[in-house]
Write an enzyme that holds these catalytic residues in place. Structure first.
Site, PDB file in Angstrom:
ATOM      1  N   TYR A 171      15.519  58.279   9.813  1.00 56.62           N
ATOM      2  CA  TYR A 171      15.721  57.801   8.440  1.00 56.62           C
ATOM      3  C   TYR A 171      15.082  58.715   7.394  1.00 56.62           C
ATOM      4  CZ  TYR A 171      15.822  54.615   4.442  1.00 56.62           C
ATOM      5  OH  TYR A 171      16.034  54.066   3.196  1.00 56.62           O
ATOM      6  N   LYS A 175      16.874  61.183   4.441  1.00 57.27           N
ATOM      7  CA  LYS A 175      16.715  61.102   2.980  1.00 57.27           C
ATOM      8  C   LYS A 175      16.241  62.441   2.422  1.00 57.27           C
ATOM      9  CE  LYS A 175      18.071  56.819   2.587  1.00 57.27           C
ATOM     10  NZ  LYS A 175      19.406  56.508   2.023  1.00 57.27           N
TER      11      LYS A 175
HETATM   12  N1  LIG Z   1      15.470  48.416   0.807  1.00 55.65           N
HETATM   13  C1  LIG Z   1      14.621  49.397   0.553  1.00 55.65           C
HETATM   14  O1  LIG Z   1      13.399  49.181   0.481  1.00 55.65           O
HETATM   15  C2  LIG Z   1      15.124  50.784   0.314  1.00 55.65           C
HETATM   16  C3  LIG Z   1      14.191  51.753  -0.081  1.00 55.65           C
HETATM   17  C4  LIG Z   1      14.621  53.053  -0.323  1.00 55.65           C
HETATM   18  C5  LIG Z   1      15.965  53.360  -0.191  1.00 55.65           C
HETATM   19  N2  LIG Z   1      16.862  52.404   0.188  1.00 55.65           N
HETATM   20  C6  LIG Z   1      18.275  52.778   0.320  1.00 55.65           C
HETATM   21  O2  LIG Z   1      19.065  51.902  -0.446  1.00 55.65           O
HETATM   22  C7  LIG Z   1      20.374  51.829   0.135  1.00 55.65           C
HETATM   23  C8  LIG Z   1      20.761  50.367   0.310  1.00 55.65           C
HETATM   24  O3  LIG Z   1      19.882  49.813   1.267  1.00 55.65           O
HETATM   25  P1  LIG Z   1      19.534  48.252   1.314  1.00 55.65           P
HETATM   26  O4  LIG Z   1      18.066  48.169   1.426  1.00 55.65           O
HETATM   27  O5  LIG Z   1      20.242  47.518   0.245  1.00 55.65           O
HETATM   28  O6  LIG Z   1      20.106  47.893   2.757  1.00 55.65           O
HETATM   29  P2  LIG Z   1      21.107  46.745   3.279  1.00 55.65           P
HETATM   30  O7  LIG Z   1      20.838  45.456   2.596  1.00 55.65           O
HETATM   31  O8  LIG Z   1      21.025  46.843   4.747  1.00 55.65           O
HETATM   32  O9  LIG Z   1      22.520  47.256   2.767  1.00 55.65           O
HETATM   33  C9  LIG Z   1      23.088  48.447   3.278  1.00 55.65           C
HETATM   34  C10 LIG Z   1      24.532  48.490   2.861  1.00 55.65           C
HETATM   35  O10 LIG Z   1      25.101  49.697   3.402  1.00 55.65           O
HETATM   36  C11 LIG Z   1      26.270  49.320   4.096  1.00 55.65           C
HETATM   37  N3  LIG Z   1      26.649  50.264   5.131  1.00 55.65           N
HETATM   38  C12 LIG Z   1      25.939  50.668   6.209  1.00 55.65           C
HETATM   39  N4  LIG Z   1      26.681  51.526   6.931  1.00 55.65           N
HETATM   40  C13 LIG Z   1      27.868  51.663   6.291  1.00 55.65           C
HETATM   41  C14 LIG Z   1      29.044  52.402   6.530  1.00 55.65           C
HETATM   42  N5  LIG Z   1      29.188  53.173   7.619  1.00 55.65           N
HETATM   43  N6  LIG Z   1      30.061  52.323   5.639  1.00 55.65           N
HETATM   44  C15 LIG Z   1      29.947  51.540   4.555  1.00 55.65           C
HETATM   45  N7  LIG Z   1      28.882  50.787   4.288  1.00 55.65           N
HETATM   46  C16 LIG Z   1      27.853  50.859   5.152  1.00 55.65           C
HETATM   47  C17 LIG Z   1      25.971  47.937   4.660  1.00 55.65           C
HETATM   48  O11 LIG Z   1      27.164  47.308   5.070  1.00 55.65           O
HETATM   49  P3  LIG Z   1      27.158  46.152   6.222  1.00 55.65           P
HETATM   50  O12 LIG Z   1      26.768  44.875   5.524  1.00 55.65           O
HETATM   51  O13 LIG Z   1      28.554  46.169   6.698  1.00 55.65           O
HETATM   52  O14 LIG Z   1      26.159  46.568   7.252  1.00 55.65           O
HETATM   53  C18 LIG Z   1      25.341  47.321   3.433  1.00 55.65           C
HETATM   54  O15 LIG Z   1      26.306  46.942   2.510  1.00 55.65           O
HETATM   55  C19 LIG Z   1      20.311  52.620   1.435  1.00 55.65           C
HETATM   56  O16 LIG Z   1      20.821  53.920   1.241  1.00 55.65           O
HETATM   57  C20 LIG Z   1      18.821  52.679   1.722  1.00 55.65           C
HETATM   58  O17 LIG Z   1      18.468  53.780   2.520  1.00 55.65           O
HETATM   59  C21 LIG Z   1      16.456  51.106   0.453  1.00 55.65           C
END
Ligand SMILES: NC(=O)c1ccc[n+]([C@@H]2O[C@H](COP(=O)([O-])OP(=O)(O)OC[C@H]3O[C@@H](n4cnc5c(N)ncnc54)[C@H](OP(=O)(O)O)[C@@H]3O)[C@@H](O)[C@H]2O)c1
Length: 251
Positions: A171, A175
């Site tokens: 991961y 990034k």
């Molecule tokens: N949460 C944090 O603390 C955090 C911190 C830093 C960065 N981020 C980044 O923010 C972004 C969103 O993360 P989140 O925390 O909101 O996670 P999340 O709730 O798990 O949501 C991830 C989203 O990405 C989708 N996804 C995964 N693989 C995919 C694919 N092959 N094609 C299309 N959609 C796909 C998932 O779809 P499904 O529902 O179908 O799985 C879901 O809609 C990510 O890039 C993550 O790395 C998050």
């Protein structure tokens, strides 16, 4: 920081059925954008688009799996045929890949590849497919959801905030690569006035973060705001950087 902003147009958000992407889509819709809700699951994607529309937004679901060339091509064609341009692309879809299979010394290369396929190659796949439509915009913006775990200087500091985060070949390096890709797109597309930036939403309470055992009181809506700000930058906004809500994140 007071900035001129651009608050209308067509926006595509990948992985917009839940979490931060869902909130980015809702907040852009609140600001007046027509939002294309990209999601790999049709039922959950359509439900998210319906909720945003029910709240007064203009939202359209498109099936989009960022790891699938054909799905990405069809989604890009939908945007071109339906809207003829794209103003904002938010590359939000991402996976953690878990922790156990990604410890560097024992990492399964296939597991690492899967993380990069979504978090890095997925961004290239989607960006390149919709770029012709972005280049038709008067104010094209690309925002890549990254993380400060991709910062080499922060992650490498044994006394830094990630000192207790387990080492990973998946991961965090994905990034770091995404940040590098962001800089390169910004470099290429500067001549076309496309502002390309990475957003660090901070650790938010989503399925991704709960799945690796690091719960947080910060909401997905709070995390979404920096991505929305970068998506609505005015013409003099930055390009080629990574920003959290408190400012530039070091590389
Ligand atoms: N949460 C944090 O603390 C955090 C911190 C830093 C960065 N981020 C980044 O923010 C972004 C969103 O993360 P989140 O925390 O909101 O996670 P999340 O709730 O798990 O949501 C991830 C989203 O990405 C989708 N996804 C995964 N693989 C995919 C694919 N092959 N094609 C299309 N959609 C796909 C998932 O779809 P499904 O529902 O179908 O799985 C879901 O809609 C990510 O890039 C993550 O790395 C998050």
């Amino acid at each position: 920081m007071a900035e001129e902003t651009t608050k209308s147009g067509i926006a595509l958000v990948t992985g917009a059925n839940k979490g931060i992407g869902r909130e980015v889509a809702a907040q852009l819709a609140e600001q007046g954008f027509t939002v294309v809700v990209g999601a790999r699951d049709a039922a959950r994607g359509a439900a998210a688009a319906d909720e945003i529309s029910a709240a007064g937004g203009d939202a359209h679901f498109v099936r989009l799996d960022v790891t699938d060339d054909e799905s990405v091509r069809i989604a890009a064609d939908f945007i071109g045929e339906r809207f003829g341009r794209l103003d904002v692309l938010v590359n939000n879809a991402g996976i953690s890949g878990g922790i156990d299979t990604l410890v560097p010394s024992t990492a399964n290369p296939g597991a690492v590849r899967a993380v990069f396929d979504t978090n890095v190659f997925g961004v290239i796949r989607v960006t390149n497919a919709v770029l012709p439509w972005l280049l038709r915009s008067m104010a094209p913006r690309i925002v890549n959801l990254s993380s400060s775990v991709g910062s080499l200087s922060i992650m490498g500091d044994p006394a830094g905030p990630f000192a207790n985060v387990p080492a990973s070949a998946g991961y965090a390096p994905s990034k770091t690569a995404l940040n590098a890709i962001t800089v390169q797109y910004a470099k290429e597309l500067r001549k076309d006035n496309v502002l390309v930036n990475a957003a660090d939403p901070g650790r938010c309470d989503t399925d991704l973060i709960r799945g690796v055992g690091f719960p947080s009181p910060r909401t997905a809506a709070e995390g979404a705001t920096v991505a929305v700000r970068l998506a609505t930058l005015g013409p003099d906004g930055p390009t080629g950087g990574i920003f959290s809500e408190t400012g530039a994140v070091p590389w």
